[in-house]
Design a protein around this motif. Sequence first.
Motif, PDB file in Angstrom:
ATOM      1  N   ASN A   8       0.886  -1.164   0.000  1.00  0.00           N
ATOM      2  CA  ASN A   8       0.000   0.000   0.000  1.00  0.00           C
ATOM      3  C   ASN A   8       0.923   1.213   0.000  1.00  0.00           C
ATOM      4  N   VAL A   9       0.587   2.211  -0.801  1.00  0.00           N
ATOM      5  CA  VAL A   9       1.461   3.372  -0.956  1.00  0.00           C
ATOM      6  C   VAL A   9       0.645   4.650  -0.825  1.00  0.00           C
ATOM      7  N   ALA A  10       1.227   5.610  -0.128  1.00  0.00           N
ATOM      8  CA  ALA A  10       0.660   6.956  -0.068  1.00  0.00           C
ATOM      9  C   ALA A  10       1.725   7.906  -0.587  1.00  0.00           C
ATOM     10  N   VAL A  11       1.428   8.584  -1.707  1.00  0.00           N
ATOM     11  CA  VAL A  11       2.378   9.513  -2.308  1.00  0.00           C
ATOM     12  C   VAL A  11       1.905  10.930  -2.029  1.00  0.00           C
ATOM     13  N   HIS A  12       2.821  11.740  -1.530  1.00  0.00           N
ATOM     14  CA  HIS A  12       2.535  13.149  -1.282  1.00  0.00           C
ATOM     15  C   HIS A  12       3.709  13.942  -1.832  1.00  0.00           C
ATOM     16  N   HIS A  13       3.443  14.739  -2.852  1.00  0.00           N
ATOM     17  CA  HIS A  13       4.480  15.468  -3.580  1.00  0.00           C
ATOM     18  C   HIS A  13       5.457  14.448  -4.157  1.00  0.00           C
ATOM     19  N   ASP A  14       6.715  14.498  -3.785  1.00  0.00           N
ATOM     20  CA  ASP A  14       7.701  13.558  -4.320  1.00  0.00           C
ATOM     21  C   ASP A  14       8.183  12.586  -3.253  1.00  0.00           C
ATOM     22  N   ALA A  15       7.314  12.236  -2.314  1.00  0.00           N
ATOM     23  CA  ALA A  15       7.672  11.294  -1.250  1.00  0.00           C
ATOM     24  C   ALA A  15       6.620  10.183  -1.191  1.00  0.00           C
ATOM     25  N   ALA A  16       7.093   8.960  -1.039  1.00  0.00           N
ATOM     26  CA  ALA A  16       6.198   7.802  -0.971  1.00  0.00           C
ATOM     27  C   ALA A  16       6.372   7.093   0.366  1.00  0.00           C
ATOM     28  N   ARG A  17       5.284   6.955   1.090  1.00  0.00           N
ATOM     29  CA  ARG A  17       5.278   6.150   2.317  1.00  0.00           C
ATOM     30  C   ARG A  17       4.684   4.804   1.928  1.00  0.00           C
ATOM     31  N   ILE A  18       5.406   3.746   2.269  1.00  0.00           N
ATOM     32  CA  ILE A  18       5.064   2.418   1.762  1.00  0.00           C
ATOM     33  C   ILE A  18       4.851   1.451   2.912  1.00  0.00           C
ATOM     34  N   ARG A  19       3.813   0.631   2.787  1.00  0.00           N
ATOM     35  CA  ARG A  19       3.567  -0.464   3.732  1.00  0.00           C
ATOM     36  C   ARG A  19       3.558  -1.753   2.925  1.00  0.00           C
ATOM     37  N   ILE A  20       4.461  -2.672   3.277  1.00  0.00           N
ATOM     38  CA  ILE A  20       4.585  -3.963   2.598  1.00  0.00           C
ATOM     39  C   ILE A  20       3.992  -5.042   3.495  1.00  0.00           C
ATOM     40  N   HIS A  21       3.151  -5.890   2.918  1.00  0.00           N
ATOM     41  CA  HIS A  21       2.566  -7.030   3.620  1.00  0.00           C
ATOM     42  C   HIS A  21       3.195  -8.290   3.048  1.00  0.00           C
ATOM     43  N   LEU A  22       3.701  -9.147   3.933  1.00  0.00           N
ATOM     44  CA  LEU A  22       4.351 -10.355   3.428  1.00  0.00           C
ATOM     45  C   LEU A  22       4.177 -11.530   4.378  1.00  0.00           C
ATOM     46  N   GLU A  23       4.502 -12.710   3.862  1.00  0.00           N
ATOM     47  CA  GLU A  23       4.459 -13.955   4.623  1.00  0.00           C
ATOM     48  C   GLU A  23       5.834 -14.588   4.535  1.00  0.00           C
ATOM     49  N   LEU A  24       6.274 -15.192   5.640  1.00  0.00           N
ATOM     50  CA  LEU A  24       7.595 -15.805   5.704  1.00  0.00           C
ATOM     51  C   LEU A  24       7.500 -17.259   6.129  1.00  0.00           C
ATOM     52  N   GLY A  25       8.564 -17.989   5.849  1.00  0.00           N
ATOM     53  CA  GLY A  25       8.670 -19.356   6.348  1.00  0.00           C
ATOM     54  C   GLY A  25       9.121 -19.334   7.797  1.00  0.00           C
ATOM     55  N   TYR A  26       8.803 -20.396   8.529  1.00  0.00           N
ATOM     56  CA  TYR A  26       9.220 -20.524   9.916  1.00  0.00           C
ATOM     57  C   TYR A  26      10.173 -21.694  10.014  1.00  0.00           C
ATOM     58  N   PRO A  27      11.250 -21.610  10.690  1.00  0.00           N
ATOM     59  CA  PRO A  27      11.785 -20.439  11.401  1.00  0.00           C
ATOM     60  C   PRO A  27      12.483 -19.495  10.429  1.00  0.00           C
ATOM     61  N   ALA A  28      12.559 -18.231  10.811  1.00  0.00           N
ATOM     62  CA  ALA A  28      13.227 -17.225   9.976  1.00  0.00           C
ATOM     63  C   ALA A  28      13.756 -16.125  10.882  1.00  0.00           C
ATOM     64  N   ASP A  29      14.818 -15.484  10.461  1.00  0.00           N
ATOM     65  CA  ASP A  29      15.327 -14.304  11.144  1.00  0.00           C
ATOM     66  C   ASP A  29      14.480 -13.132  10.642  1.00  0.00           C
ATOM     67  N   ILE A  30      13.388 -12.902  11.323  1.00  0.00           N
ATOM     68  CA  ILE A  30      12.395 -11.925  10.862  1.00  0.00           C
ATOM     69  C   ILE A  30      13.001 -10.527  10.755  1.00  0.00           C
ATOM     70  N   GLY A  31      13.794 -10.137  11.728  1.00  0.00           N
ATOM     71  CA  GLY A  31      14.390  -8.802  11.718  1.00  0.00           C
ATOM     72  C   GLY A  31      15.268  -8.558  10.503  1.00  0.00           C
TER      73      GLY A  31
END
Length: 127
Positions: A58-81
């Motif tokens: 999901n992206v919100a663009v204001h002027h020339d800046a984009a704030r982005i939210r990424i949704h994802l799924e990972l395998g377990y176990p994983a180094d999430i950080g």
Amino acid sequence: MTPVNSGAGEIPRPLGAPPPGERGATRIADRVVAKIAAQAAREALGAVPAEAAPPHANVAVHHDAARIRIHLELGYPADIGSRCRAVRRQVAERVGTLVGFEVPEVAVEVERLHLPKALGAARGRTR
């Protein structure tokens, strides 16, 4: 009027007007930036479980800046950080390079962890 040589003859242009290639504006739709961000997240993640949904953004663009939210799924176990850091870095770099926007924020939301098939079958309920 000043004549402009276009190769197919002279085209009159008002005095002081910039050449055609320097006029106008470019607008990049939020959904285009979201597709670029989602692809960059896929590149950063590499292999994910087959049953995992692909990353989406999901992206919100204001002027020339984009704030982005990424949704994802990972395998377990994983180094999430470290996986999330890699996604943030790749998304910010790719959007900045391809679109030319500043990316002050990339929020990563891990929506699901997938157990390996062998581990999931061993822990499943039996009757």
